[in-house]
Design an enzyme around this catalytic site. Structure first.
Site, PDB file in Angstrom:
ATOM      1  N   ASN A  34       0.828  -1.216   0.000  1.00  0.00           N
ATOM      2  CA  ASN A  34       0.000   0.000   0.000  1.00  0.00           C
ATOM      3  C   ASN A  34       0.858   1.260   0.000  1.00  0.00           C
ATOM      4  O   ASN A  34       0.493   2.265  -0.604  1.00  0.00           O
ATOM      5  CB  ASN A  34      -0.974  -0.013   1.172  1.00  0.00           C
ATOM      6  CG  ASN A  34      -2.183  -0.867   0.878  1.00  0.00           C
ATOM      7  OD1 ASN A  34      -3.031  -0.489   0.085  1.00  0.00           O
ATOM      8  ND2 ASN A  34      -2.228  -2.057   1.471  1.00  0.00           N
ATOM      9  N   HIS A 129      -8.265  -0.703   5.683  1.00  0.00           N
ATOM     10  CA  HIS A 129      -8.628  -1.937   6.371  1.00  0.00           C
ATOM     11  C   HIS A 129      -9.222  -2.913   5.358  1.00  0.00           C
ATOM     12  O   HIS A 129     -10.046  -2.517   4.525  1.00  0.00           O
ATOM     13  CB  HIS A 129      -9.643  -1.634   7.484  1.00  0.00           C
ATOM     14  CG  HIS A 129      -9.990  -2.845   8.285  1.00  0.00           C
ATOM     15  ND1 HIS A 129      -9.122  -3.391   9.206  1.00  0.00           N
ATOM     16  CD2 HIS A 129     -11.088  -3.646   8.270  1.00  0.00           C
ATOM     17  CE1 HIS A 129      -9.679  -4.467   9.743  1.00  0.00           C
ATOM     18  NE2 HIS A 129     -10.869  -4.642   9.197  1.00  0.00           N
TER      19      HIS A 129
HETATM   20  C1  GAR Z   1      -3.477  -4.536   3.986  1.00  0.00           C
HETATM   21  O1  GAR Z   1      -4.290  -5.526   3.441  1.00  0.00           O
HETATM   22  C2  GAR Z   1      -4.250  -3.661   4.950  1.00  0.00           C
HETATM   23  O2  GAR Z   1      -5.587  -3.507   4.604  1.00  0.00           O
HETATM   24  C3  GAR Z   1      -4.100  -4.449   6.229  1.00  0.00           C
HETATM   25  O3  GAR Z   1      -2.771  -4.890   6.217  1.00  0.00           O
HETATM   26  C4  GAR Z   1      -2.380  -5.136   4.873  1.00  0.00           C
HETATM   27  C5  GAR Z   1      -1.023  -4.510   4.628  1.00  0.00           C
HETATM   28  O4  GAR Z   1      -0.526  -4.872   3.374  1.00  0.00           O
HETATM   29  N1  GAR Z   1      -4.389  -3.624   7.376  1.00  0.00           N
HETATM   30  C6  GAR Z   1      -5.028  -4.062   8.444  1.00  0.00           C
HETATM   31  O5  GAR Z   1      -5.403  -5.221   8.566  1.00  0.00           O
HETATM   32  C7  GAR Z   1      -5.241  -3.014   9.513  1.00  0.00           C
HETATM   33  N2  GAR Z   1      -6.205  -3.466  10.479  1.00  0.00           N
HETATM   34  P1  GAR Z   1       0.762  -4.174   2.774  1.00  0.00           P
HETATM   35  O6  GAR Z   1       1.861  -4.258   3.815  1.00  0.00           O
HETATM   36  O7  GAR Z   1       1.073  -4.976   1.552  1.00  0.00           O
HETATM   37  O8  GAR Z   1       0.425  -2.746   2.437  1.00  0.00           O
END
Ligand code: GAR
Length: 209
Positions: A34, A129
């Protein structure tokens, strides 16, 4: 099945033009996809912003190397070094302020944040989220949705409030659950939608502030 993804609101980058560049601080705990989505949107000239710093709280977090590839400074803040969440958040506030950050982006930040952080950046903290909030708050949002038997899952970007995974919703993407989905396969289909909506949400929040 990507045809059946629904994103709301539907806005174009043309409508999201910002006259003044935003000064962003990204907080991330994981692989940083992200973060990359935000950095790419900036590099492609869609989102008028600069990422001043990436804060990560896990020593192995891949986001550290990803940020370095974009030439963005990183700071490791280890929550284990602090007795309380408030003390840890105070260090985050100081680090973000020291880097002249105006907007805080929680891009896979797997820590509960307190009013110490929230009140230092009122209405300027954004979280992503992996569920259609207000359903399936907390960790394991994707797994919880699957266990509940939902047929439509998705992701949400919202402004942060003291209650976990609450606060005004900026944008959501709905993704169908497919026969045989596991938490991993469903998350893999949700993530491209996260990457699409997070930069848009930042611009939406800035336009409304
Ligand atoms: C994402 O899917 C985000 O939505 C989630 O962690 C992941 C991070 O992915 N966040 C949560 O669950 C927050 N409660 P990334 O490290 O590839 O960006």
């Amino acid at each position: 099945m990507t045809d059946s993804v629904i994103i709301s609101p539907q806005v174009s980058w043309e409508e999201l033009k910002l006259s003044k560049p935003l000064s962003l601080g990204v907080m991330a705990s994981g692989k940083g996809s992200n973060f990359i989505a935000v950095a790419d949107a900036i590099a492609q000239g869609k989102l008028n912003a600069k990422i001043q710093v990436v804060i990560y709280n896990k020593p192995q977090a891949k986001v550290k190397e990803k940020a370095a590839e974009f030439g963005i400074p990183t700071v490791f803040c280890n929550h284990r070094d602090y007795a309380t969440r408030e003390e840890f958040d105070q260090v985050l506030v100081e680090t973000l302020k020291a880097h002249q950050v105006d907007w805080v982006i929680m891009a896979g930040w797997m820590r509960v944040v307190t009013p110490v952080l929230i009140n230092a950046f009122p209405d300027h903290i954004i979280n992503i989220h992996p569920s259609l909030l207000p359903s399936f708050k907390g960790i394991n949002g994707v797994e919880s949705a699957l266990n509940a038997g939902v047929k439509i899952a998705g992701c949400t970007v919202h402004l942060v409030r003291p209650e976990v995974d609450s606060g005004p919703i900026l944008i959501q993407a709905a993704v169908p659950v497919l026969e045989g989905d596991t938490p991993e396969t469903l998350h893999q289909r949700i993530q491209p939608q996260e990457h699409h909506i997070l930069p848009i949400a930042i611009a939406l929040a800035a336009q409304r502030s």
